[in-house]
Design a protein around this motif. Structure first.
Motif, PDB file in Angstrom:
ATOM      1  N   TYR A  32     -11.988 -12.091  33.252  1.00 33.86           N
ATOM      2  CA  TYR A  32     -11.760 -10.881  34.035  1.00 33.86           C
ATOM      3  C   TYR A  32     -11.419  -9.770  33.051  1.00 33.86           C
ATOM      4  O   TYR A  32     -10.553  -9.939  32.192  1.00 33.86           O
ATOM      5  N   TYR A  36      -7.976   0.312  32.131  1.00 35.46           N
ATOM      6  CA  TYR A  36      -6.880   1.094  32.696  1.00 35.46           C
ATOM      7  C   TYR A  36      -6.875   2.494  32.073  1.00 35.46           C
ATOM      8  O   TYR A  36      -7.255   2.688  30.914  1.00 35.46           O
ATOM      9  N   LEU A  46      -5.271   1.064  37.195  1.00 35.54           N
ATOM     10  CA  LEU A  46      -6.567   0.378  37.147  1.00 35.54           C
ATOM     11  C   LEU A  46      -7.698   1.351  37.452  1.00 35.54           C
ATOM     12  O   LEU A  46      -7.661   2.083  38.443  1.00 35.54           O
ATOM     13  N   ARG A  51     -16.404  -8.923  36.022  1.00 41.44           N
ATOM     14  CA  ARG A  51     -16.419 -10.365  35.743  1.00 41.44           C
ATOM     15  C   ARG A  51     -17.603 -10.644  34.834  1.00 41.44           C
ATOM     16  O   ARG A  51     -18.595  -9.916  34.852  1.00 41.44           O
ATOM     17  N   SER A  93      -8.155 -11.247  30.979  1.00 42.08           N
ATOM     18  CA  SER A  93      -7.301 -12.339  31.454  1.00 42.08           C
ATOM     19  C   SER A  93      -8.187 -13.524  31.822  1.00 42.08           C
ATOM     20  O   SER A  93      -9.407 -13.389  31.950  1.00 42.08           O
ATOM     21  N   GLY A  95      -8.612 -16.934  34.455  1.00 45.56           N
ATOM     22  CA  GLY A  95      -8.156 -17.558  35.681  1.00 45.56           C
ATOM     23  C   GLY A  95      -7.512 -16.545  36.595  1.00 45.56           C
ATOM     24  O   GLY A  95      -7.375 -15.371  36.268  1.00 45.56           O
ATOM     25  N   ASN A  96      -7.114 -17.008  37.734  1.00 48.17           N
ATOM     26  CA  ASN A  96      -6.476 -16.101  38.696  1.00 48.17           C
ATOM     27  C   ASN A  96      -4.978 -16.046  38.462  1.00 48.17           C
ATOM     28  O   ASN A  96      -4.174 -16.406  39.312  1.00 48.17           O
ATOM     29  N   ASN A  97      -4.614 -15.604  37.262  1.00 49.34           N
ATOM     30  CA  ASN A  97      -3.192 -15.422  36.992  1.00 49.34           C
ATOM     31  C   ASN A  97      -2.993 -14.024  36.431  1.00 49.34           C
ATOM     32  O   ASN A  97      -3.924 -13.249  36.311  1.00 49.34           O
ATOM     33  N   ASN A  98      -1.776 -13.696  36.108  1.00 51.29           N
ATOM     34  CA  ASN A  98      -1.560 -12.352  35.580  1.00 51.29           C
ATOM     35  C   ASN A  98      -1.116 -12.375  34.129  1.00 51.29           C
ATOM     36  O   ASN A  98      -0.354 -11.523  33.703  1.00 51.29           O
ATOM     37  N   ASP A  99      -1.617 -13.329  33.350  1.00 52.47           N
ATOM     38  CA  ASP A  99      -1.389 -13.341  31.912  1.00 52.47           C
ATOM     39  C   ASP A  99      -2.484 -12.500  31.276  1.00 52.47           C
ATOM     40  O   ASP A  99      -3.549 -12.999  30.914  1.00 52.47           O
ATOM     41  N   MET A 100      -2.233 -11.196  31.196  1.00 56.04           N
ATOM     42  CA  MET A 100      -3.255 -10.251  30.790  1.00 56.04           C
ATOM     43  C   MET A 100      -2.999  -9.754  29.371  1.00 56.04           C
ATOM     44  O   MET A 100      -1.860  -9.457  29.012  1.00 56.04           O
ATOM     45  N   ARG A 101      -4.077  -9.643  28.569  1.00 57.31           N
ATOM     46  CA  ARG A 101      -3.963  -9.171  27.193  1.00 57.31           C
ATOM     47  C   ARG A 101      -4.695  -7.835  27.077  1.00 57.31           C
ATOM     48  O   ARG A 101      -5.850  -7.724  27.514  1.00 57.31           O
ATOM     49  N   PHE A 102      -4.010  -6.862  26.470  1.00 59.44           N
ATOM     50  CA  PHE A 102      -4.538  -5.510  26.388  1.00 59.44           C
ATOM     51  C   PHE A 102      -5.030  -5.167  24.983  1.00 59.44           C
ATOM     52  O   PHE A 102      -4.508  -5.680  23.981  1.00 59.44           O
TER      53      PHE A 102
ATOM     54  N   TYR B  31       2.650 -11.326  42.582  1.00 61.31           N
ATOM     55  CA  TYR B  31       2.738 -11.333  41.130  1.00 61.31           C
ATOM     56  C   TYR B  31       3.511 -10.122  40.629  1.00 61.31           C
ATOM     57  O   TYR B  31       3.330  -9.020  41.121  1.00 61.31           O
ATOM     58  N   SER B  33       5.101  -8.502  36.652  1.00 62.94           N
ATOM     59  CA  SER B  33       5.026  -8.665  35.195  1.00 62.94           C
ATOM     60  C   SER B  33       5.881  -7.621  34.505  1.00 62.94           C
ATOM     61  O   SER B  33       6.124  -6.540  35.061  1.00 62.94           O
ATOM     62  N   TYR B  35       5.859  -5.602  30.731  1.00 63.05           N
ATOM     63  CA  TYR B  35       5.152  -5.300  29.507  1.00 63.05           C
ATOM     64  C   TYR B  35       6.013  -4.373  28.654  1.00 63.05           C
ATOM     65  O   TYR B  35       6.817  -3.606  29.167  1.00 63.05           O
ATOM     66  N   LEU B  43      -0.367  -2.579  25.458  1.00 63.38           N
ATOM     67  CA  LEU B  43       0.697  -3.192  26.245  1.00 63.38           C
ATOM     68  C   LEU B  43       0.722  -4.679  25.936  1.00 63.38           C
ATOM     69  O   LEU B  43      -0.326  -5.326  25.876  1.00 63.38           O
ATOM     70  N   LEU B  45       2.421  -8.357  27.108  1.00 65.37           N
ATOM     71  CA  LEU B  45       3.078  -9.035  28.214  1.00 65.37           C
ATOM     72  C   LEU B  45       4.303  -9.783  27.719  1.00 65.37           C
ATOM     73  O   LEU B  45       4.227 -10.593  26.780  1.00 65.37           O
ATOM     74  N   TYR B  48       6.075 -13.000  33.101  1.00 72.24           N
ATOM     75  CA  TYR B  48       5.469 -12.710  34.379  1.00 72.24           C
ATOM     76  C   TYR B  48       5.910 -13.737  35.411  1.00 72.24           C
ATOM     77  O   TYR B  48       6.500 -14.776  35.066  1.00 72.24           O
ATOM     78  N   GLU B  59       3.166 -12.962  26.091  1.00 73.01           N
ATOM     79  CA  GLU B  59       2.805 -12.903  24.677  1.00 73.01           C
ATOM     80  C   GLU B  59       4.017 -12.752  23.759  1.00 73.01           C
ATOM     81  O   GLU B  59       4.060 -13.301  22.658  1.00 73.01           O
ATOM     82  N   TRP B  96      -4.383 -10.386  43.947  1.00 71.85           N
ATOM     83  CA  TRP B  96      -5.834 -10.529  43.898  1.00 71.85           C
ATOM     84  C   TRP B  96      -6.403 -10.215  45.271  1.00 71.85           C
ATOM     85  O   TRP B  96      -5.920 -10.715  46.283  1.00 71.85           O
ATOM     86  N   TYR B 101      -8.276  -7.714  40.561  1.00 74.63           N
ATOM     87  CA  TYR B 101      -6.845  -7.883  40.350  1.00 74.63           C
ATOM     88  C   TYR B 101      -6.220  -6.497  40.405  1.00 74.63           C
ATOM     89  O   TYR B 101      -6.353  -5.709  39.470  1.00 74.63           O
ATOM     90  N   GLN B 103      -3.395  -4.188  40.038  1.00 70.69           N
ATOM     91  CA  GLN B 103      -2.100  -4.164  39.353  1.00 70.69           C
ATOM     92  C   GLN B 103      -1.535  -2.744  39.393  1.00 70.69           C
ATOM     93  O   GLN B 103      -2.206  -1.806  38.985  1.00 70.69           O
TER      94      GLN B 103
END
Lengths: 112, 114
Positions: A32, A36, A46, A51, A93, A95-102, B31, B33, B35, B43, B45, B48, B59, B96, B101, B103
Motif C-alpha cells: 500500500y 501525503y 492523505l 495498490r 505499508s 498488510g492491513n495494519n498501520n505500520d507505515m514507513r515514510f 487505529y 499512531s 509519529y 515521519l 512511527l 501504534y 520504527e 480502512w 487507509y 489516516q
C-alpha cells in the motif's frame, strides 16, 4: 536506514507546469503506497494512494505511477498551482495494519 | 466533531524530565499512531495501536511508552527526556475503508528538550 527513499528534496516549478516526485522502496512485502501533503504548521493529509496491482491512479490533477518490477512509484501534479506549494511525503505499508514507513519528504514550490 | 486533538501544542523539557503528550480522537477509529517528524527524516512511527488494549512498537520506540485504555485516547509518555527527542510529534487516527487507509493527523506538538 529509511525503507522508502524519496527524491528530490526540493523542487521548484512554474505555475502550470508538471511536478514529479519519485520514491523507491526495497521491501517487496509493502502493498500500500500513499502520498501525503503537508502545509507548514499542519499535520500531513492523505492525497492519493495506490495498490501494486495497478500501474496508475489518477485523482484530479494528481496521478500516481507505480512500477512494481523497479520497486518505484511517483507522484505527478499536473497544471501545478501556487496553492500546491507544500511538502509531499510518500509512504509504504504492508498488510492491513498501520505500520507505515515514510520517505524524507519533498518541498515543492510553485512560482506564479 | 473535533477530529484528532493533541495537547500541548508546545513544550520545553529539561533532560531527564518525564511528560505525557495527549492525543484524543472522536471519530471512533480503531487505529491510532504516534509519529515524530525531524528535518530530512520524514515521519517515523514510534508506536501504534490497532484497538483498545492493543499496542505495538514502530520504527523508533525507544524512550517512549504508550497505552490505549479507550478507543478515544492514546497518550505518549516520555520516560526520561533526552535532547535527541527534540522533535515535532504527530498523533494520527485511521481506519480502512474499501482499499484505502484513511489516516487523519492531529496538529502536532513541538517538543524541545534542553
Amino acid at each position: 536506514q529509511q525503507q522508502v527513499k524519496q527524491s528530490p528534496q526540493s523542487l521548484i516549478v512554474q505555475k502550470g507546469g508538471i511536478s514529479i516526485i519519485n520514491c523507491a522502496y526495497e521491501n517487496t512485502a509493502f502493498d500500500y503506497f500513499p502520498w501525503y501533503q503537508q502545509f507548514p504548521g499542519k499535520g500531513p493529509a492523505l492525497l492519493i494512494a495506490i495498490r501494486p496491482d495497478v500501474s496508475e491512479k489518477k485523482e484530479g490533477r494528481f496521478t500516481i505511477s507505480f512500477n512494481k518490477s523497479a520497486k518505484q512509484f511517483s507522484l505527478h501534479i499536473m497544471d501545478s498551482q501556487p496553492g500546491d506549494s507544500a511538502t509531499y511525503f510518500c509512504a509504504a505499508s504492508r498488510g492491513n495494519n498501520n505500520d507505515m514507513r515514510f520517505g524524507a519528504g519533498t518541498r515543492l514550490t510553485v512560482k506564479p | 466533531n473535533a477530529g484528532v486533538t493533541q495537547t500541548p501544542k508546545f513544550q520545553v523539557l529539561k533532560t531527564g524530565q518525564s511528560m505525557t503528550l495527549q492525543c484524543a480522537q472522536d471519530m471512533n477509529h480503531e487505529y491510532m499512531s504516534w509519529y515524530r517528524q525531524d528535518p530530512g527524516m520524514g515521519l517515523r512511527l514510534i508506536h501504534y495501536s490497532v484497538g483498545a488494549g492493543i499496542t505495538d512498537q514502530g520504527e523508533v520506540p525507544n524512550g517512549y511508552n504508550v497505552s490505549r485504555s479507550t478507543t478515544e485516547d492514546f497518550p505518549l509518555r516520555l520516560l526520561s527526556a533526552a535532547p535527541s527527542q527534540t522533535s515535532v510529534y504527530f498523533c494520527a487516527s485511521s481506519y480502512w475503508v474499501a482499499d484505502s487507509y484513511e489516516q487523519y493527523f492531529g496538529p502536532g506538538t513541538r517538543l524541545t528538550v534542553t
